[in-house]
Design a protein around this motif. Structure first.
Motif, PDB file in Angstrom:
ATOM      1  N   ALA A 152       5.590 -13.640  66.501  1.00 54.27           N
ATOM      2  CA  ALA A 152       5.353 -13.758  68.060  1.00 54.27           C
ATOM      3  C   ALA A 152       5.905 -15.932  68.342  1.00 54.27           C
ATOM      4  O   ALA A 152       5.566 -16.402  67.570  1.00 54.27           O
ATOM      5  CB  ALA A 152       3.862 -14.099  68.962  1.00 54.27           C
ATOM      6  N   HIS A 374       7.798  -7.986  75.568  1.00 57.25           N
ATOM      7  CA  HIS A 374       6.559  -8.941  74.724  1.00 57.25           C
ATOM      8  C   HIS A 374       5.327  -8.928  76.302  1.00 57.25           C
ATOM      9  O   HIS A 374       4.017  -9.596  75.381  1.00 57.25           O
ATOM     10  CB  HIS A 374       7.118 -10.306  74.543  1.00 57.25           C
ATOM     11  N   GLY A 377       3.280  -6.180  76.203  1.00 53.54           N
ATOM     12  CA  GLY A 377       1.820  -6.652  74.686  1.00 53.54           C
ATOM     13  C   GLY A 377       0.809  -7.561  75.348  1.00 53.54           C
ATOM     14  O   GLY A 377       0.049  -7.129  74.774  1.00 53.54           O
ATOM     15  N   LEU A 426       3.496  -5.234  70.539  1.00 51.72           N
ATOM     16  CA  LEU A 426       4.202  -6.734  69.635  1.00 51.72           C
ATOM     17  C   LEU A 426       4.723  -6.177  68.148  1.00 51.72           C
ATOM     18  O   LEU A 426       5.423  -7.020  67.933  1.00 51.72           O
ATOM     19  CB  LEU A 426       3.276  -8.111  69.891  1.00 51.72           C
TER      20      LEU A 426
END
Length: 440
Positions: A152, A374, A377, A426
């Motif tokens: 991340a 992203h 997620g 993710l």
């Protein structure tokens, strides 16, 4: 240098948030187990135990649960206020361009869950629960995101924190406007006058902790008696705290050198137990100097983070998550379902859809390193709405334990589903990305 000054403290904040999320989860599980054990009565009696003070004609005695929800949580809201002021002045929300993307995402994350809840709900009795599904729990959400590690990007964590703070602002406004009853405006006026006086005092003179804490307690009591939830006083008080330092680093360095030279000239006597008058003066100047170079807002924020992350929020979770499930307990299963669905579906739909539309219309830009996949997620993780959601549930259904317990069950279910789905999405995206790289 600037990047180091900004990113390093933020990374520390993220690490604190992640550990806090784990601790929150642990205390939540402990409360659930205890509340559903043969010793549930001990848990209930503990929270009902009255604590207070009395002298002459004044007495205040309230339950432990009251002091946690109305007292300790005022400190939590004070920290939110400090973070908000910092973000507005020098942080991720200090320009329209910086604030636009997380603001629009947060707007979607507020409106969509509320709209879904209102659409699903058909009972006037549970209608006040619409505010429960608004906020994202920063600590839990960051804990879920940090479980992905380096998969991340940091910019994604900054984005999550920024729109979660905006969510909290919206929740604070909702509490003040919709969950405050029988308002005594004179008390509010006195409280606001004291807040104004404190802000003026800090601006004209300098920040003084002792005066601040005395007036803060008085203001808290005034808001408590006014009918507006006293935690709002915490947010307002935060805006009186100065962000500006009294001296810059160059002045600090020059003065530090002078003090150091004076101390080094003093005779070195290892056997001496006490400092001389001059040495005491130098040490006091050093203490004063270190106080002057620090921003009061930054210092307070730094001091409160650990207290709130590792004590206040876990205590709040322990006191409020003990819901009796089964064993003859009564739950409003429609309310449970409505809250869980609104948190998960509403947040995911609202955050992702508003973000996508704002980018397509060129109203905003995606943060560096963040892709729309992203955001999808993150929008799922945004449904983790534990702390503030439970707090609002207590206000929305103040005199109805069945609806409060049902709300808490719905919050837990919605938050767990949101966290698992967000993490899985993710993680899958990262696996697909890695396989594409390998194939090339």
């Amino acid at each position: 240098m600037i990047r180091k000054l900004f990113i390093t403290p933020f990374q520390k904040f993220i690490n604190t948030g992640s550990l806090a999320g784990i601790l929150l989860l642990s205390t939540t599980i402990l409360a659930l187990i205890w509340a559903n054990s043969p010793f549930a009565h001990v848990y209930e009696n503990l929270l009902r135990h009255e604590i207070g003070v009395s002298f002459q004609n004044f007495e205040i005695k309230e339950s432990l649960l009251f002091w946690i929800n109305d007292g300790l949580m005022a400190i939590f809201f004070f920290l939110i206020g400090l973070e908000l002021k910092r973000e507005l002045l020098i942080g991720e929300l200090n320009t329209v361009k910086k604030a636009a993307f997380p603001f629009i995402a947060a707007l979607g994350g507020v409106l969509a869950p509320v709209a879904i809840y209102m659409f699903l709900n058909h009972s006037p009795e549970t209608e006040p629960g619409w505010g429960i599904v608004m906020a994202t729990d920063i600590a839990f959400a960051l804990a879920v995101l940090s479980a992905l590690g380096k998969r991340a990007p940091l910019s994604l964590k900054i984005f999550l924190t920024a729109f979660a703070i905006i969510d909290d602002i919206a929740a604070v406004l909702v509490i003040a406007l919709f969950y405050s009853t029988n308002i005594e405006w004179s008390y509010i006026l006195y409280g606001l006058l004291l807040i104004g006086f404190l802000g003026l005092l800090y601006h004209k003179r300098k920040y003084t902790f002792t005066i601040g804490i005395i007036l803060a307690i008085i203001i808290w009591f005034l808001f408590l008696g006014s009918g507006i939830h006293p935690t709002i006083a915490g947010v307002l008080l935060a805006f009186t705290i100065p962000i500006k330092r009294r001296i810059d680093l160059n002045s600090f360095s020059n003065n530090l050198t002078t003090i150091s030279d004076n101390i080094s000239k003093a005779p070195n006597e290892p056997e001496k137990k006490l400092l001389t008058k001059d040495e005491m003066s130098y040490v006091n100047k050093l203490i004063h100097l270190t106080f002057e170079v620090r921003s009061p807002l930054q210092q307070l924020e730094h001091a409160l983070h650990n207290l709130i992350a590792y004590f206040i929020l876990p205590v709040f979770a322990f006191a409020n998550a003990g819901v009796t499930i089964g064993g003859g307990s009564h739950l409003d299963y429609e309310l449970v379902a409505h809250i869980a669905v609104s948190l998960f579906v509403g947040k995911m739909l609202g955050v992702s859809l508003f973000s996508y539309i704002s980018v397509k219309l060129k109203l905003t830009e995606l943060p560096s390193g963040v892709k729309m996949r992203h955001v999808i997620g993150i929008s799922a993780i945004a449904g983790v709405g534990f702390t503030m959601s439970i707090f609002i549930a207590n206000l929305a259904f103040l005199d109805n334990p069945v609806l409060i317990n049902s709300s808490k069950v719905g919050i837990v279910i919605g938050s767990v589903i949101s966290g698992i789905v967000g993490y899985t999405l993710l993680r899958l995206m990262d696996i697909i990305k890695q396989r594409k790289k390998t194939a090339l």
